[in-house]
Scaffold this motif. Sequence first.
Motif, short mmCIF file in Angstrom:
data_model
loop_
_atom_site.label_atom_id
_atom_site.label_comp_id
_atom_site.label_asym_id
_atom_site.label_seq_id
_atom_site.Cartn_x
_atom_site.Cartn_y
_atom_site.Cartn_z
N PRO A 172 0.83 -1.20 0.00
CA PRO A 172 0.00 0.00 0.00
C PRO A 172 0.87 1.27 0.00
O PRO A 172 1.99 1.24 0.49
N SER A 173 0.28 2.32 -0.54
CA SER A 173 1.06 3.53 -0.78
C SER A 173 0.93 4.55 0.34
O SER A 173 -0.13 4.76 0.91
N ASN A 174 2.04 5.16 0.62
CA ASN A 174 2.07 6.42 1.34
C ASN A 174 2.32 7.46 0.26
O ASN A 174 3.37 7.36 -0.40
N PRO A 175 1.45 8.36 -0.06
CA PRO A 175 0.41 8.94 0.78
C PRO A 175 -1.04 8.51 0.49
O PRO A 175 -1.93 8.96 1.20
N THR A 176 -1.30 7.68 -0.53
CA THR A 176 -2.71 7.54 -0.94
C THR A 176 -3.41 6.34 -0.31
O THR A 176 -4.63 6.26 -0.34
N CYS A 204 6.61 -1.49 3.07
CA CYS A 204 6.61 -1.03 4.47
C CYS A 204 5.23 -1.13 5.13
O CYS A 204 5.14 -1.26 6.33
N TYR A 205 4.15 -1.06 4.33
CA TYR A 205 2.79 -1.12 4.90
C TYR A 205 2.11 -2.45 4.57
O TYR A 205 0.87 -2.54 4.63
N SER A 206 2.89 -3.48 4.23
CA SER A 206 2.31 -4.73 3.68
C SER A 206 1.18 -5.29 4.53
O SER A 206 0.21 -5.84 4.00
N PHE A 216 0.35 -8.81 0.18
CA PHE A 216 0.89 -9.41 -1.05
C PHE A 216 2.31 -8.94 -1.28
O PHE A 216 2.62 -7.76 -1.07
N SER A 217 3.17 -9.86 -1.70
CA SER A 217 4.52 -9.47 -2.13
C SER A 217 4.75 -9.96 -3.54
O SER A 217 4.44 -11.13 -3.85
N ILE A 218 5.33 -9.11 -4.35
CA ILE A 218 5.64 -9.52 -5.72
C ILE A 218 6.72 -10.61 -5.72
O ILE A 218 6.86 -11.37 -6.68
N GLY A 319 -5.18 0.60 1.92
CA GLY A 319 -4.24 0.16 2.95
C GLY A 319 -3.56 1.35 3.60
O GLY A 319 -3.95 2.50 3.37
N ALA A 320 -2.54 1.06 4.42
CA ALA A 320 -1.77 2.08 5.17
C ALA A 320 -2.69 2.85 6.12
O ALA A 320 -3.80 2.39 6.44
N PHE A 321 -2.28 4.03 6.58
CA PHE A 321 -3.15 4.79 7.49
C PHE A 321 -3.22 6.27 7.11
O PHE A 321 -3.07 7.14 7.95
N TYR A 322 -3.42 6.47 5.80
CA TYR A 322 -3.54 7.84 5.29
C TYR A 322 -4.82 8.00 4.47
O TYR A 322 -5.16 7.13 3.67
#
Length: 397
Positions: A172-176, A204-206, A216-218, A319-322
């Motif tokens: 998951p992306s930081n910032p979205t 980092c946010y897996s 998921f990991s590629i 995902g993540a927390f943003y």
Amino acid sequence: MELTNRINRIQVSPTALVISAAEQLKAKGVDIADFGPGEPDFPTPDHIKKAAIRAIEENRTKYTPTGGIMPLREAIVAWHNRELGSNYTAKECVVNVGGKHSIFNAVCVLIQNGDEVIVPAPYWVSYPDIIKYAGGTPVIVPTRAEDGFAAKAAEIEKAITPKTKMVIINSPSNPTGGVVDGDEFKRILAVCTKHNVWLMGDECYSHFVYEPHKPFSIASAPDSKDRVIIVGSMSKTFAMTGWRIGYTLAPEPLVQAMVKIQSQSTSNPTSIAQYAALEAMRGSMDTVPVMLAEYARRRKRIVEGLRQIDGVTCEWPGGAFYAFPNVSAHLQGKDAVAKSCTELATQLLEKAHVALVPGEAFGAPGYLRISYATSLERIEEGLRRLSRFLARAEAAI
Ligand SMILES: Cc1ncc(COP(=O)(O)O)c(C=O)c1O
């Protein structure tokens, strides 16, 4: 003072600037609704803290092998295999001083003058600067809000040139909070394989993904190992931002080159933090779903609250927390509250006492990054101030 070209090519991280401006106001006693920090508000789990205390008591306080103690490298590859389905050996793992250091070192050993690195936008603030520091050129590929800000293989392929050396995908992306689903990620891998380009997966946010997504990991894709560089971190999954432990999984020659740069710069990551990370990798993961459930509650509140504000749109982060609301309607016309999100963020901090990061920092003018790694109560307060300010109410506080 004359500084080098390489240092003049980069800027101080804009997120660090926001955090320090908010801290200065807090030090003066101002009550800030703080949506700035990209770090869990949960404490590091007890069993991990105890492992660090034990390490001190047992005098594990000396230099360690530069690339990390062997039990930790073994535990990381075992954890990654268990949790994310990869298949690495300890020789393909190096422990770094946080995930940022992993990215910095990997980019420094692979990228040089004239190389291009593809970075989907909105991007994590540090990628373009790290690439520039190494002498490379970031090539920014926009993603769309309608796609949940997830990168698409076809768009990435269009940006590839003979100079392209690497693609960085943060999911998951930081910032979205955008999540690239497994099938699309595999298509991106196929594009990278076809064009002989490295694929860096920043994981980092897996473990912070919301239904229907799964971690998921590629690196779980067959035949990915020669092409893929995995970057991971203890920071978010185990609420260990201050301990500074990250890792890289990559082909052995790349790992050896990263150990070499580490041997002439930081040396080993802190010994005590490595023993704490060893416990994180081997011990109970019970705290992770507890944090995720709390983030899920906050996500619901913040997205619903933002959507109720006139002139604000907001996607559901996968995902993540943003949360990453679009406020561009408030920046247009004679009624505009500010000319840019950078100006809006400054006003919000000074006048409404809300700290957040402007989208420009992530290559996304018109957006704001709101970290919901803070209590529901503070989220309510922050939403109240934000909506009053955007409604042009006299006193937003
Ligand atoms: C996308 C992303 N990658 C990497 C990092 C680096 O984290 P750390 O250096 O704390 O492991 C962060 C931290 O905010 C991040 O958001």
